[in-house]
Design an enzyme around this catalytic site. Structure first.
Site, PDB file in Angstrom:
ATOM      1  N   CYS A 286     -66.242  26.841  71.788  1.00 43.70           N
ATOM      2  CA  CYS A 286     -67.353  27.107  70.877  1.00 43.70           C
ATOM      3  C   CYS A 286     -68.636  27.466  71.603  1.00 43.70           C
ATOM      4  O   CYS A 286     -69.483  28.130  71.055  1.00 43.70           O
ATOM      5  CB  CYS A 286     -67.603  25.901  69.980  1.00 43.70           C
ATOM      6  SG  CYS A 286     -66.107  25.055  69.513  1.00 43.70           S
TER       7      CYS A 286
ATOM      8  N   THR B   6     -59.575  27.051  44.710  1.00 45.40           N
ATOM      9  CA  THR B   6     -58.129  27.253  44.574  1.00 45.40           C
ATOM     10  C   THR B   6     -57.428  26.900  45.879  1.00 45.40           C
ATOM     11  O   THR B   6     -57.845  27.334  46.957  1.00 45.40           O
ATOM     12  CB  THR B   6     -57.844  28.729  44.214  1.00 45.40           C
ATOM     13  OG1 THR B   6     -58.480  29.013  42.973  1.00 45.40           O
ATOM     14  CG2 THR B   6     -56.350  28.988  44.100  1.00 45.40           C
TER      15      THR B   6
ATOM     16  N   HIS C   1     -54.808  24.172  62.885  1.00 42.90           N
ATOM     17  CA  HIS C   1     -54.555  25.077  64.017  1.00 42.90           C
ATOM     18  C   HIS C   1     -54.609  24.445  65.399  1.00 42.90           C
ATOM     19  O   HIS C   1     -54.376  25.122  66.400  1.00 42.90           O
ATOM     20  CB  HIS C   1     -55.485  26.296  63.941  1.00 42.90           C
ATOM     21  CG  HIS C   1     -56.906  26.040  64.352  1.00 42.90           C
ATOM     22  ND1 HIS C   1     -57.364  26.335  65.617  1.00 42.90           N
ATOM     23  CD2 HIS C   1     -57.955  25.541  63.682  1.00 42.90           C
ATOM     24  CE1 HIS C   1     -58.657  26.034  65.682  1.00 42.90           C
ATOM     25  NE2 HIS C   1     -59.037  25.541  64.519  1.00 42.90           N
TER      26      HIS C   1
ATOM     27  N   GLN D 132     -57.908  16.828  67.576  1.00 42.79           N
ATOM     28  CA  GLN D 132     -57.165  17.006  68.839  1.00 42.79           C
ATOM     29  C   GLN D 132     -56.072  15.958  69.029  1.00 42.79           C
ATOM     30  O   GLN D 132     -55.416  15.935  70.076  1.00 42.79           O
ATOM     31  CB  GLN D 132     -58.134  16.919  70.032  1.00 42.79           C
ATOM     32  CG  GLN D 132     -59.142  18.041  70.104  1.00 42.79           C
ATOM     33  CD  GLN D 132     -58.543  19.355  70.590  1.00 42.79           C
ATOM     34  OE1 GLN D 132     -57.413  19.412  71.082  1.00 42.79           O
ATOM     35  NE2 GLN D 132     -59.295  20.433  70.454  1.00 42.79           N
TER      36      GLN D 132
ATOM     37  N   SER E 166     -57.024  19.073  61.368  1.00 41.63           N
ATOM     38  CA  SER E 166     -57.052  20.535  61.404  1.00 41.63           C
ATOM     39  C   SER E 166     -55.633  21.055  61.558  1.00 41.63           C
ATOM     40  O   SER E 166     -54.817  20.453  62.260  1.00 41.63           O
ATOM     41  CB  SER E 166     -57.909  20.998  62.582  1.00 41.63           C
ATOM     42  OG  SER E 166     -57.878  22.413  62.673  1.00 41.63           O
TER      43      SER E 166
HETATM   44  C1  LIG Z   1     -61.252  22.313  66.682  1.00 45.96           C
HETATM   45  C2  LIG Z   1     -61.974  21.054  66.381  1.00 45.96           C
HETATM   46  C3  LIG Z   1     -62.719  20.918  65.212  1.00 45.96           C
HETATM   47  C4  LIG Z   1     -62.895  22.056  64.227  1.00 45.96           C
HETATM   48  O1  LIG Z   1     -61.706  22.298  63.545  1.00 45.96           O
HETATM   49  P1  LIG Z   1     -61.565  23.625  62.646  1.00 45.96           P
HETATM   50  O2  LIG Z   1     -60.294  23.371  61.892  1.00 45.96           O
HETATM   51  O3  LIG Z   1     -61.475  24.755  63.618  1.00 45.96           O
HETATM   52  O4  LIG Z   1     -62.751  23.694  61.759  1.00 45.96           O
HETATM   53  C5  LIG Z   1     -63.346  19.727  64.974  1.00 45.96           C
HETATM   54  N1  LIG Z   1     -63.236  18.702  65.836  1.00 45.96           N
HETATM   55  C6  LIG Z   1     -62.528  18.797  66.965  1.00 45.96           C
HETATM   56  C7  LIG Z   1     -62.428  17.622  67.873  1.00 45.96           C
HETATM   57  C8  LIG Z   1     -61.871  19.976  67.283  1.00 45.96           C
HETATM   58  O5  LIG Z   1     -61.189  20.063  68.419  1.00 45.96           O
END
Ligand SMILES: *Cc1c(COP(=O)(O)O)cnc(C)c1O
Length: 385
Positions: free
Chosen positions: A328, A243, A205, A183, A203
Site C-alpha cells: 500500500c 446486493t 484475497h 493475514q 478478506s
Molecule cells: C490486505 C489487508 C487488509 C485490507 O484487506 P482488503 O480486503 O484488501 O480490503 C486489511 N488488513 C490487513 C492486515 C491486510 O493485510
C-alpha cells in the site's frame, strides 16, 4: 505465461483454480446468477442458498455461528465498520479506543478519522518483535475504553499476536476486542470463541479467494451493537446494505473451506521454503532480520540488506515480484511506518524487503530469487563502496 517469481503473497494471493471454477458457475445465465434477495422465484432462492452455504464455510473456519458473519467488500470495509460502527453505537459508554501504531492502514486511518470525530485513541507501541504485550495493553485501559483493535498477524512482519491473553485484558477492562485477521486465515488457528474475539475482519484475497470481498464477524449477544456505515435495503441484518456479490461470496467460502482443510499442510510446505531462503542467505554479509521468526508466520519474512537502498534493490530484482514496506505504500519513499514502529533504524528500514510465500511457491522459485538477490547485492554493493 510470465517468468516472474511471485514472492508477494502478503499483498495478494492468486485465486486457487478450484475457487475460480466455482465462481464461474455463479455468473452466467446457465449458472446461479440471480439476486440472492429475490424471494419471488426459484433462481433467487438458489442464489440465497449459495450465499448461505458460503457463510457457513466462513463461520466454520473461525468457530462462529453463520448469523455472526456480515459480508463486506473486503477487510478494509470490515475494519471501518468494526471501529466506526462500534465506537458510534457505544458513544454513551465511553469514547476511548486502543490500538497499535503498526496496524494496517485500514485501522490506522479509521482511528485517525475517529479522533477528528471527537473520540480518543491510545496508540500502543509494539516491542521489537512486532507485538503488543498484555501488560502494555493493561496499562492503556481506562474506565471509558470501549474497544481495543489489534491485528492477528502483521502484514509487513508476519508477527503473530497472542490473542487469548490480550482478550483477557480487554474483557477485564470491560471493553470489546476487534481483531484484523486478514493475514491470519489458513496461517494460524482462529477460533473466535476460544480466543475471546468480539469482532474480526476477514478478506477473501489474502487466502486464495477473490479481491473485493470480505467479512466482519460480529459476536451475537443482545447488548452488542454496531451502527451501519452503508445504508440501503437493510441487507445483512441492517449492518451492511447492498446486493450480495454471489460469485465473490461463493469464492471466499470455497477459499476458506480450503484453508480449513489445507492450511496446516500449506504452512508446513511454506516453512521449508523460508528455511531454504534463510539457508541460502546465510553466507551473505549484512542481512538483518526485521521479522522475529520465533513469533511469526513462516510465509512472511522481512529482511534488511545493509548498505543498499531498498528501491534500487527492488529495481535490480526485476524478475522477482516483491515489496518494500507494504504494498500500500510502495508509491512513497518514506520508510515503512511499521518498521519505524518497531524501532528499525531509518537506513535499514530503507534497505528492507518483504518476502512472502504461499501455496504455489516452489523450491525452484526460492533458488531463482536467491540467485537474483546474490547477483543484485554484489552489483549494488560494488558501486556504493
Ligand atoms: C490486505 C489487508 C487488509 C485490507 O484487506 P482488503 O480486503 O484488501 O480490503 C486489511 N488488513 C490487513 C492486515 C491486510 O493485510
Amino acid at each position: 505465461m510470465n517468468s516472474l517469481v511471485y514472492l508477494d503473497y502478503a499483498a495478494t494471493t492468486p485465486v486457487d483454480p478450484r475457487v475460480a471454477e466455482i465462481m464461474c458457475r455463479h455468473l452466467t445465465l446457465d449458472g446461479i446468477f440471480a439476486n440472492p434477495a429475490s424471494r419471488s422465484h426459484m433462481l433467487g432462492w438458489q442464489a440465497e442458498q449459495a450465499v448461505e452455504g458460503a457463510r457457513r464455510q466462513v463461520a466454520d473456519l473461525i468457530g462462529a455461528d453463520p448469523r455472526e458473519i456480515v459480508w463486506t467488500s473486503g477487510a478494509t470495509e470490515a475494519d471501518n465498520l468494526a471501529l466506526t460502527g462500534f465506537m458510534r453505537a457505544n458513544r454513551g459508554r465511553g469514547r476511548h479506543l486502543v490500538t497499535s501504531a503498526i496496524e494496517h492502514k485500514a485501522v490506522v486511518d479509521t482511528a485517525l478519522t475517529l479522533e477528528q470525530e471527537g473520540f480518543e485513541v491510545t496508540w500502543l507501541a509494539p516491542g521489537r518483535d512486532g507485538r503488543v504485550t498484555p501488560q502494555a495493553l493493561r496499562d492503556a485501559m481506562r474506565a471509558d475504553t470501549v474497544l481495543v483493535s489489534l491485528m492477528a498477524v502483521n502484514n509487513e512482519l508476519g508477527a503473530i499476536h497472542e490473542l487469548a491473553g490480550l482478550a483477557e485484558v480487554v474483557h477485564a477492562g470491560g471493553a470489546a476486542f476487534h481483531v484484523d485477521a486478514a493475514q491470519a486465515v489458513g496461517r494460524i488457528p482462529l477460533d473466535v470463541k476460544a480466543l475471546g474475539i468480539d469482532l474480526m475482519s476477514l478478506s477473501g484475497h489474502k487466502a486464495y479467494g477473490p479481491k473485493g470481498i470480505g467479512a466482519l464477524y460480529v459476536k451475537r449477544t443482545p447488548d452488542f451493537r454496531l451502527d451501519a456505515l452503508i445504508h440501503g435495503g437493510g441487507h445483512e441484518r441492517g449492518m451492511r446494505s447492498g446486493t450480495l456479490a454471489t460469485h465473490q461470496i461463493v469464492g471466499m467460502g470455497e477459499a476458506f473451506a480450503l484453508a480449513a482443510a489445507e492450511g496446516e499442510a500449506d504452512q508446513q510446505h511454506i516453512a521449508t521454503l523460508r528455511d531454504r531462503l534463510l539457508a541460502g542467505l546465510a553466507d551473505i554479509d549484512g542481512v538483518h532480520h526485521n521479522t522475529d521468526t520465533r513469533v511469526a508466520v513462516p510465509n512472511i519474512i522481512n529482511l534488511a540488506f545493509e548498505g543498499v537502498d531498498g528501491e534500487s534493490l527492488l529495481m535490480a530484482l526485476r524478475e522477482i515480484a516483491l515489496s518494500t514496506g507494504s504494498a500500500c505504500n510502495s508509491a512513497s519513499v518514506e520508510p515503512s511506518y511499521v518498521l519505524k514502529g518497531i524501532g528499525v533504524p531509518r537506513p535499514l528500514a530503507l534497505a528492507s524487503l518483504r518476502f512472502s510465500f504461499g501455496r504455489f511457491t516452489t523450491d525452484a522459485d526460492i533458488d531463482k530469487a536467491l540467485a537474483a538477490l546474490r547477483h543484485a547485492l554484489e552489483g549494488l554493493r560494488r558501486t556504493t563502496t
